[in-house]
Design a protein around this motif. Structure first.
Motif, PDB file in Angstrom:
ATOM      1  N   LEU A  12      27.802  13.886  31.466  1.00  0.00           N
ATOM      2  CA  LEU A  12      27.356  15.152  32.360  1.00  0.00           C
ATOM      3  C   LEU A  12      25.867  15.029  32.866  1.00  0.00           C
ATOM      4  CD1 LEU A  12      28.936  18.207  30.606  1.00  0.00           C
ATOM      5  CD2 LEU A  12      29.722  17.141  32.424  1.00  0.00           C
ATOM      6  N   SER A  13      25.124  14.479  32.241  1.00  0.00           N
ATOM      7  CA  SER A  13      23.533  14.016  32.442  1.00  0.00           C
ATOM      8  C   SER A  13      23.683  13.228  33.656  1.00  0.00           C
ATOM      9  CB  SER A  13      22.907  13.762  31.348  1.00  0.00           C
ATOM     10  OG  SER A  13      21.722  13.337  31.806  1.00  0.00           O
ATOM     11  N   THR A  14      24.605  12.066  33.393  1.00  0.00           N
ATOM     12  CA  THR A  14      24.538  11.182  34.595  1.00  0.00           C
ATOM     13  C   THR A  14      25.106  11.787  35.854  1.00  0.00           C
ATOM     14  OG1 THR A  14      24.689   9.266  32.778  1.00  0.00           O
ATOM     15  CG2 THR A  14      25.663   8.814  35.088  1.00  0.00           C
ATOM     16  N   LEU A  15      26.167  12.475  35.756  1.00  0.00           N
ATOM     17  CA  LEU A  15      26.835  13.129  36.891  1.00  0.00           C
ATOM     18  C   LEU A  15      25.655  14.102  37.531  1.00  0.00           C
ATOM     19  CD1 LEU A  15      30.116  14.135  35.518  1.00  0.00           C
ATOM     20  CD2 LEU A  15      29.448  11.899  36.745  1.00  0.00           C
ATOM     21  N   HIS A  16      25.053  14.796  36.618  1.00  0.00           N
ATOM     22  CA  HIS A  16      23.807  15.604  37.409  1.00  0.00           C
ATOM     23  C   HIS A  16      22.880  14.799  38.244  1.00  0.00           C
ATOM     24  CE1 HIS A  16      25.732  19.154  35.555  1.00  0.00           C
ATOM     25  NE2 HIS A  16      25.350  19.474  36.306  1.00  0.00           N
ATOM     26  N   GLU A  17      22.312  13.522  37.481  1.00  0.00           N
ATOM     27  CA  GLU A  17      21.463  12.887  38.242  1.00  0.00           C
ATOM     28  C   GLU A  17      21.888  12.357  39.536  1.00  0.00           C
ATOM     29  OE1 GLU A  17      20.559   9.768  35.202  1.00  0.00           O
ATOM     30  OE2 GLU A  17      19.540  11.396  33.848  1.00  0.00           O
ATOM     31  N   ARG A  18      23.312  11.756  39.414  1.00  0.00           N
ATOM     32  CA  ARG A  18      23.942  11.024  40.451  1.00  0.00           C
ATOM     33  C   ARG A  18      24.005  12.141  41.600  1.00  0.00           C
ATOM     34  NH1 ARG A  18      28.186   6.213  38.944  1.00  0.00           N
ATOM     35  NH2 ARG A  18      26.823   5.237  37.610  1.00  0.00           N
ATOM     36  N   LEU A  19      24.413  13.218  41.339  1.00  0.00           N
ATOM     37  CA  LEU A  19      24.452  14.395  42.161  1.00  0.00           C
ATOM     38  C   LEU A  19      23.159  14.362  42.986  1.00  0.00           C
ATOM     39  CD1 LEU A  19      25.889  16.521  43.904  1.00  0.00           C
ATOM     40  CD2 LEU A  19      25.541  18.117  41.944  1.00  0.00           C
ATOM     41  N   ALA A  20      21.935  14.956  42.255  1.00  0.00           N
ATOM     42  CA  ALA A  20      20.641  14.896  42.755  1.00  0.00           C
ATOM     43  C   ALA A  20      20.405  13.826  43.643  1.00  0.00           C
ATOM     44  CB  ALA A  20      19.529  14.992  41.618  1.00  0.00           C
ATOM     45  N   GLN A  21      20.616  12.479  43.336  1.00  0.00           N
ATOM     46  CA  GLN A  21      20.430  11.441  44.309  1.00  0.00           C
ATOM     47  C   GLN A  21      21.095  11.382  45.287  1.00  0.00           C
ATOM     48  OE1 GLN A  21      21.344   8.100  41.697  1.00  0.00           O
ATOM     49  NE2 GLN A  21      19.242   7.935  40.766  1.00  0.00           N
ATOM     50  N   CYS A  37      24.981   6.517  47.331  1.00  0.00           N
ATOM     51  CA  CYS A  37      24.497   7.506  46.201  1.00  0.00           C
ATOM     52  C   CYS A  37      25.956   8.547  46.128  1.00  0.00           C
ATOM     53  CB  CYS A  37      23.367   8.254  46.610  1.00  0.00           C
ATOM     54  SG  CYS A  37      22.185   7.407  46.361  1.00  0.00           S
ATOM     55  N   THR A  38      26.525   9.082  47.400  1.00  0.00           N
ATOM     56  CA  THR A  38      27.589   9.953  47.309  1.00  0.00           C
ATOM     57  C   THR A  38      29.011   9.068  46.734  1.00  0.00           C
ATOM     58  OG1 THR A  38      26.755  11.102  49.563  1.00  0.00           O
ATOM     59  CG2 THR A  38      29.165  11.214  48.807  1.00  0.00           C
ATOM     60  N   ASP A  39      29.131   7.842  47.101  1.00  0.00           N
ATOM     61  CA  ASP A  39      30.389   7.259  46.708  1.00  0.00           C
ATOM     62  C   ASP A  39      29.863   7.068  44.956  1.00  0.00           C
ATOM     63  OD1 ASP A  39      31.709   7.230  48.847  1.00  0.00           O
ATOM     64  OD2 ASP A  39      31.159   5.168  49.337  1.00  0.00           O
ATOM     65  N   ASP A  40      28.784   6.667  44.621  1.00  0.00           N
ATOM     66  CA  ASP A  40      28.545   6.397  43.090  1.00  0.00           C
ATOM     67  C   ASP A  40      28.767   7.821  42.352  1.00  0.00           C
ATOM     68  OD1 ASP A  40      28.035   3.851  43.345  1.00  0.00           O
ATOM     69  OD2 ASP A  40      25.745   4.455  43.178  1.00  0.00           O
ATOM     70  N   PHE A  41      28.582   9.016  42.784  1.00  0.00           N
ATOM     71  CA  PHE A  41      28.763  10.297  42.287  1.00  0.00           C
ATOM     72  C   PHE A  41      30.124  10.576  42.359  1.00  0.00           C
ATOM     73  CE2 PHE A  41      29.494  14.805  43.027  1.00  0.00           C
ATOM     74  CZ  PHE A  41      29.096  15.149  41.628  1.00  0.00           C
ATOM     75  N   LEU A  42      30.733  10.365  43.541  1.00  0.00           N
ATOM     76  CA  LEU A  42      32.227  10.706  43.397  1.00  0.00           C
ATOM     77  C   LEU A  42      32.937   9.953  42.632  1.00  0.00           C
ATOM     78  CD1 LEU A  42      32.744  10.778  47.458  1.00  0.00           C
ATOM     79  CD2 LEU A  42      32.632  12.822  45.892  1.00  0.00           C
ATOM     80  N   ALA A  44      31.899   8.330  39.677  1.00  0.00           N
ATOM     81  CA  ALA A  44      31.827   8.384  38.205  1.00  0.00           C
ATOM     82  C   ALA A  44      32.336  10.313  37.770  1.00  0.00           C
ATOM     83  CB  ALA A  44      30.316   8.698  38.020  1.00  0.00           C
ATOM     84  N   THR A  45      32.383  11.006  38.626  1.00  0.00           N
ATOM     85  CA  THR A  45      32.864  12.499  38.580  1.00  0.00           C
ATOM     86  C   THR A  45      34.270  12.220  38.487  1.00  0.00           C
ATOM     87  OG1 THR A  45      30.806  13.300  39.772  1.00  0.00           O
ATOM     88  CG2 THR A  45      32.633  14.753  39.213  1.00  0.00           C
ATOM     89  N   THR A  46      34.939  11.502  39.159  1.00  0.00           N
ATOM     90  CA  THR A  46      36.410  11.294  38.962  1.00  0.00           C
ATOM     91  C   THR A  46      36.771  10.784  37.845  1.00  0.00           C
ATOM     92  OG1 THR A  46      36.525  11.287  41.443  1.00  0.00           O
ATOM     93  CG2 THR A  46      38.426  10.516  40.293  1.00  0.00           C
ATOM     94  N   GLN A  47      36.282   9.525  37.420  1.00  0.00           N
ATOM     95  CA  GLN A  47      36.585   8.958  36.301  1.00  0.00           C
ATOM     96  C   GLN A  47      36.284   9.788  35.156  1.00  0.00           C
ATOM     97  OE1 GLN A  47      34.317   5.199  36.922  1.00  0.00           O
ATOM     98  NE2 GLN A  47      36.144   4.408  37.314  1.00  0.00           N
ATOM     99  N   HIS A  48      35.168  10.566  35.080  1.00  0.00           N
ATOM    100  CA  HIS A  48      34.940  11.283  33.812  1.00  0.00           C
ATOM    101  C   HIS A  48      35.927  12.546  33.699  1.00  0.00           C
ATOM    102  CE1 HIS A  48      32.695  13.653  30.841  1.00  0.00           C
ATOM    103  NE2 HIS A  48      32.949  14.823  31.642  1.00  0.00           N
ATOM    104  N   LEU A  49      36.330  13.075  34.926  1.00  0.00           N
ATOM    105  CA  LEU A  49      37.451  14.454  34.893  1.00  0.00           C
ATOM    106  C   LEU A  49      38.658  13.649  34.124  1.00  0.00           C
ATOM    107  CD1 LEU A  49      36.719  16.364  38.177  1.00  0.00           C
ATOM    108  CD2 LEU A  49      36.306  17.150  35.854  1.00  0.00           C
ATOM    109  N   SER A  50      39.044  12.423  34.883  1.00  0.00           N
ATOM    110  CA  SER A  50      40.254  11.908  34.419  1.00  0.00           C
ATOM    111  C   SER A  50      40.294  11.529  33.051  1.00  0.00           C
ATOM    112  CB  SER A  50      40.621  10.650  35.304  1.00  0.00           C
ATOM    113  OG  SER A  50      41.947  10.130  34.926  1.00  0.00           O
ATOM    114  N   ARG A 194      27.253   1.875  28.784  1.00  0.00           N
ATOM    115  CA  ARG A 194      25.844   1.379  28.737  1.00  0.00           C
ATOM    116  C   ARG A 194      24.978   2.643  29.346  1.00  0.00           C
ATOM    117  NH1 ARG A 194      22.273   0.726  32.122  1.00  0.00           N
ATOM    118  NH2 ARG A 194      23.893   0.096  33.772  1.00  0.00           N
ATOM    119  N   GLU A 195      25.409   3.297  30.449  1.00  0.00           N
ATOM    120  CA  GLU A 195      24.789   4.309  30.900  1.00  0.00           C
ATOM    121  C   GLU A 195      25.038   5.661  30.303  1.00  0.00           C
ATOM    122  OE1 GLU A 195      24.654   6.203  35.764  1.00  0.00           O
ATOM    123  OE2 GLU A 195      26.232   4.913  34.947  1.00  0.00           O
ATOM    124  N   ALA A 196      26.020   5.884  29.726  1.00  0.00           N
ATOM    125  CA  ALA A 196      26.380   7.079  29.039  1.00  0.00           C
ATOM    126  C   ALA A 196      26.051   7.003  27.561  1.00  0.00           C
ATOM    127  CB  ALA A 196      28.166   7.421  29.408  1.00  0.00           C
ATOM    128  N   GLY A 197      25.683   5.934  27.073  1.00  0.00           N
ATOM    129  CA  GLY A 197      25.354   5.902  25.585  1.00  0.00           C
ATOM    130  C   GLY A 197      23.996   5.516  25.396  1.00  0.00           C
TER     131      GLY A 197
END
Length: 197
Positions: A12-21, A37-42, A44-50, A194-197
Motif C-alpha cells: 500500500l505504501s508503494t502504491l501511494h508513492e506511485r500514485l503521487a508520482q 508513472c501512470t503505467d507503473d501505478f496501474l 502495481a495496483t492491479t497486481q496487488h488487488l489480484s 524487493r520493493e515491497a519488503g
C-alpha cells in the motif's frame, strides 16, 4: 519472511508513492514521464488487488466468522478501484469517452477508491492476525508477494474474481496482458518483493 500485515502495508505504501508520482508529473512537460508513472501505478495496483483476492480472501473465508460479508465488501471496493483504474488508463491513452474528463477528477476518484480498499485490507490483515499463528501470517505474506508478480497487469473489473473460475480467468488474462504490454511497448515496474519488503 514477512508477515501478511507488513506485506500489505509495504504494498500500500508503494502504491501511494506511485500514485503521487503519477499525479505530480506535468502533462505538457515530457508526456512520456507521465505515461510511465501512470503505467507503473496501474500495474502495481492491479497486481496487488489480484494477489489479495487470490491469497487473503480464501484465508478470510476459512478463518473469519463474517467472511461472506467482509469478502463481498472488499470485492465491491476492489472492483470500484479497478473501474477507476480503467478510466485512468483510458484517459492516459486518449480514449474518446475520457478526453473531457479532467486529470484531477480521475486521480481524485482513484485516490478515494484506493484509500477505501486500503482500510478494508488493513482490517482484514488485523483480524486474520488475531486468528492465525505468526507462521501462517508469514506464509500468507510470502504468498502475497509471489502471487503479485504473476498477476494480471491491467484491471479487469468485469471478469470473475472468486473461485476456480476467477483463478483461471486471472491466469489467462495475466498472460494476455503481458503479450499486449509487449505489443504496445508498455514498459512497467511490477510490484516486486524487493520493493515491497
Amino acid at each position: 519472511m514477512t508477515s501478511l500485515a507488513s506485506m500489505i502495508e509495504d504494498h500500500l505504501s508503494t502504491l501511494h508513492e506511485r500514485l503521487a508520482q503519477a499525479v505530480s508529473r506535468p502533462q505538457a512537460h515530457r508526456p512520456g514521464d507521465r505515461r510511465a508513472c501512470t503505467d507503473d501505478f496501474l500495474v502495481a495496483t492491479t497486481q496487488h488487488l489480484s494477489a489479495v483476492t487470490d491469497i487473503v480472501l480464501p484465508a478470510v473465508r476459512r478463518h473469519l466468522p463474517d467472511s461472506r460479508d467482509v469478502s463481498r465488501e472488499f470485492l465491491r471496493a476492489a472492483k470500484r478501484l479497478e473501474r477507476a483504474l480503467v478510466i485512468a488508463k483510458a484517459k492516459q491513452y486518449g480514449q474518446a469517452q475520457n478526453i473531457g474528463r479532467a486529470w484531477d477528477q480521475v486521480w481524485g476518484m482513484v485516490h478515494d477508491d484506493l484509500d477505501a480498499v486500503a482500510v478494508l485490507e488493513r482490517d482484514l490483515a488485523t483480524r486474520l492476525s488475531a486468528s492465525l499463528p505468526q507462521t501462517e501470517m508469514q506464509r500468507l505474506g510470502d504468498l502475497l508477494a509471489a502471487t503479485a508478480l504473476r498477476s494480471p497487469t491491467r484491471p479487469h473489473p468485469h471478469l470473475p474474481h472468486r473461485g476456480v473460475a476467477g483463478k483461471v480467468v486471472r491466469s489467462v488474462w495475466s498472460r494476455a496482458d503481458r503479450v499486449w504490454d509487449e505489443f504496445e511497448g508498455r514498459i512497467t515496474q511490477p510490484l516486486t518483493p524487493r520493493e515491497a519488503g
